[in-house]
Scaffold this active site. Structure first.
Site, PDB file in Angstrom:
ATOM      1  N   LEU A  89       5.386  -3.565  -4.248  1.00 37.65           N
ATOM      2  CA  LEU A  89       4.489  -2.568  -3.851  1.00 37.65           C
ATOM      3  C   LEU A  89       5.159  -1.280  -2.966  1.00 37.65           C
ATOM      4  O   LEU A  89       6.032  -1.572  -2.031  1.00 37.65           O
ATOM      5  CB  LEU A  89       3.391  -3.341  -2.612  1.00 37.65           C
ATOM      6  CG  LEU A  89       2.286  -2.492  -2.084  1.00 37.65           C
ATOM      7  CD1 LEU A  89       1.447  -2.367  -3.540  1.00 37.65           C
ATOM      8  CD2 LEU A  89       1.635  -3.166  -0.919  1.00 37.65           C
ATOM      9  N   ASP A  90       4.614  -0.119  -3.433  1.00 38.55           N
ATOM     10  CA  ASP A  90       5.156   1.323  -3.001  1.00 38.55           C
ATOM     11  C   ASP A  90       6.437   1.210  -3.042  1.00 38.55           C
ATOM     12  O   ASP A  90       7.293   2.052  -2.211  1.00 38.55           O
ATOM     13  CB  ASP A  90       4.722   1.087  -1.688  1.00 38.55           C
ATOM     14  CG  ASP A  90       2.973   1.178  -1.341  1.00 38.55           C
ATOM     15  OD1 ASP A  90       2.520   1.561  -2.279  1.00 38.55           O
ATOM     16  OD2 ASP A  90       2.534   0.532  -0.389  1.00 38.55           O
TER      17      ASP A  90
END
Lengths: 284, 284, 284, 284
Positions: D227-228
């Site tokens: 994530l990210d």
């Protein structure tokens, strides 16, 4: 509770802030924000924006303004105005064929970012009619007939005079006459698609391309009788290079135009701007 | 005439500005600039910077402060300080081998852009000695011996404690201990060569390169016990691309570091900063 | 191994890159970087920068250039030059009283960021003499006597003609005559303290203040016979507001001037610039 | 005439550009733009984007690709793809309640700035249905039921797999599972509302406010299992101050998000991006 915004300018002198803040205090107002500026504490001009809330039941706006007028009389060369947040400004929009600024303004308005009434959108092109009507905003199409600029401006004036608090030229490609600007008398905000004072007049992106600049810009300013010479409200810039042609300059420029104009409109609607000589004080 | 700067923070409440500006008015002070901020007008915290000039012959600084103290007692939870422009702050500088921030600070100081006394420059490297002495500034070289960090910090402390108003870490690559920060007790400004909170700790340009960011930054902040976690004063950024390697990131970064640090030091010397929780109010 | 940089421009036509890269390949050169640009693939002009390394023992520079000349003859309207990284360019500097650009250039030069020889610094003021000599660079002071501009330019010309590869006007406040620019014949880089084409001529920060712009800039450009009209190499900008007076505009401007000029000089020294009409191609 | 774009990466070695440009020349292609990059000429990786036009009657795309495949076999560790400008990419869009990015994308698409097909818009909110349908684009509403994330992702996958060339998460507030990302297999572009790697995860504007940063940002990146943490394509930043609260951070952030995402999508559609390790090469 009502929220109000006082904008005042006067000759700078000792005690102005004391008087005004004491006025707010005595009238039980709660100061939300206060900004001031002086061009020179000894001989200059003083500017202030005071955002405060008060109880309109115990102290009606007319009463507030009447009392403030007494105070303002003691200040040298003062002009002032109190705006009430509950009363939305009426913003008229003029636009030509290119609709990126118009669509951006309407989106921000719909989403609540720009708090205003929009009583009218006027264009010399029909392509923006549908977009405008979709938002439930009255639309007027005014085609520019030969030698009929005066007639057209009369139509515009009758549509906006007394019915709008200010106008936005959202890429309106007609030059408004001095007569119109005088007759309308309220503020008119224009977006010029260059980093003024560079590239005034027509085809600024062509001019920028020919000059080979490495940064382009857009400028939101108040309209005065002198074309592209009015007080600057906001400017935005972006880097360009030899890779950019006029089309990509225009594309990058559209982003700058929409953001500079949106910022200027927001400052206008939040009563953050004071005009002074040919400049603006824009309190943040 | 003497120019003074009041920095105050307190619980927000009605009438603060009225009281303070009335105080200035009654004492015949001329307000040069006034800035305030409230985190929340109803329950928040209020911050103010007031720059004013007064006649120290008719009203001595001690008298001014004694009278202001009475006013401040009426404000809830207030802390304040008055600085006098005629009294230059003493700024100590710590630096390691890379001297771009040091040289930039000294140039700006010499040319009058940064108004301060610089009683001491301390380094764990000798290469900056000549540059420092050229400006007539005392220089101390402290080599870091094995297991001697505590001893080194004691030497630094004895050189700066009571002799400086604040310290600048102008690319000082040693981590100051909590004990030192507590013992020194005044402000310490550091320049971190990344856009905090990204890339804390060592080798931030290597970290930025590895992460493939498209914009790099530098951050000037106050030093606290938590490494790279102190209140941020100023940040600067620049675009980078796949063409940049670690060397060009460092080169672009040096520009950002010098400018962010110079801006932070100027704000400190002009008493524009109020610390609050782990943040800063920086009045422009 | 020797590293070389080819800069070439010619009429765009099919096969240019194939010819040039084949030339490099056949001669066992290792391409380090290659950039090209075409104003228009069908009718336009083509520009290329090729950075490559080769073995000068097996292939001498004269031989390389002789062979490349044969290739270039097959390209329409070509002009080209090969620079060798081992041979440092000679950069002459002219400066007046304000020394922030000069000091910045000398610092970057000393620290290895700008790879050049600096055979001479010339000024019509004496204040920069010490700084220059500290770096071991010859300094000439030329006071401007009445009606003696021609004489002064002759002295400058004799000091730089044939002894420098290009000149930098690092805030040199005299206008060089057309005759001088023609006689010198190499590149001259100037830093103008405004965002050209805005605010040409004298006192640009005063002009910017009077116009009330919200962004200021600085422009590094080649000097031509038309004052402030030469090809732009680099521009830098910063936001300003009503709070800025002429002094703070100048202070912010000095940062812009030093950075724009340093970037332009680096591009010049790394042979990243091709002049074309009144513009520049600056390969990154 | 057909315009094509070759994207290729391989181990760097002598003669790559010569081979490829010779290939173009022999096949009578007209090179419109050519960009290359090498992480290291001796041991690194080479990347190239070649935009060229050719006559598809005398040289069919299949033939072109078959011949280029032979060339590519002579390059070590090469991966490549040829895109044809006449064949529009199919871009699927996922969005949640906040529609500023979606509306911006659709406006740019309608006005011709983004050349793509948009076969589908999918949302877990119904508020964007009308806007989408107005443009004639099919819309799917997928409400997220309890414990039914897997089921929802299956529906999404069946709507986009094989029917889109890439996906855009235009403020889609659900986290796509690793399984989905693997199963979809094409590029997924996300806009994260912070200056990554700062403020990953939820509520980045709250995090930025709490940390007291002076600059905020937005990041367009490819989605990966982490994530990210995927490769960054584009970032945009804006200055903030103590005056900004979370609402104004969000307002300024929306401008950054729309511009960063639009730039990333344009780069994707113009085939300017090459993914490499966890980074991107974005040719301008």
């Amino acid at each position: 509770m009502e929220t109000a915004i006082l904008l005042i300018q006067c000759a700078d002198q000792k005690g102005i802030v004391a008087k005004i803040s004491d006025f707010a205090f005595r009238n039980d107002a709660n100061i939300i924000a206060s900004d001031q500026h002086s061009t020179d504490p000894s001989n200059g001009r003083f500017f202030m924006r005071l955002e405060f809330c008060f109880d309109p039941l115990s102290f009606a706006p007319q009463q507030l303004e009447a009392q403030f007028a007494i105070l303002a009389h003691t200040l040298q060369d003062a002009t002032w105005r109190i705006h009430y947040v509950s009363k939305l400004d009426k913003m008229g929009i003029l636009v030509s064929k290119q609709d990126h600024c118009l669509c951006d303004i309407l989106y921000r308005w719909k989403s609540g970012e720009l708090r205003a009434e929009i009583p009218i959108v006027i264009s010399n092109h029909e392509n923006v009619a549908e977009e405008t009507k979709r938002y439930g905003i009255p639309f007027i199409h005014l085609s520019l007939l030969n030698d009929n600029k005066t007639g057209q401006e009369k139509q515009i004036l009758s549509a906006v005079k007394g019915k709008t608090d200010f106008l936005v030229l959202a890429r309106y490609m007609q030059i408004l006459s001095d007569a119109f600007v005088s007759a309308y008398s309220n503020d008119i905000i224009n977006i010029h698609h260059s980093f003024l004072p560079s590239f005034k007049g027509a085809n600024p992106y062509r001019q920028a391309f020919d000059r080979g600049v490495k940064i382009i810009g857009a400028t939101a300013h108040y309209v005065t009788g002198d074309l592209d010479e009015g007080p600057i409200i906001e400017q935005a810039v972006d880097r360009v290079s030899h890779r950019d042609n006029i089309d990509t300059l225009k594309r990058k420029g559209r982003n700058l135009e929409t953001i500079a104009l949106a910022n200027a409109i927001r400052a206008q609607l939040e009563h953050r701007i004071i005009r002074y000589e040919n400049k603006t004080i824009v309190f943040e």
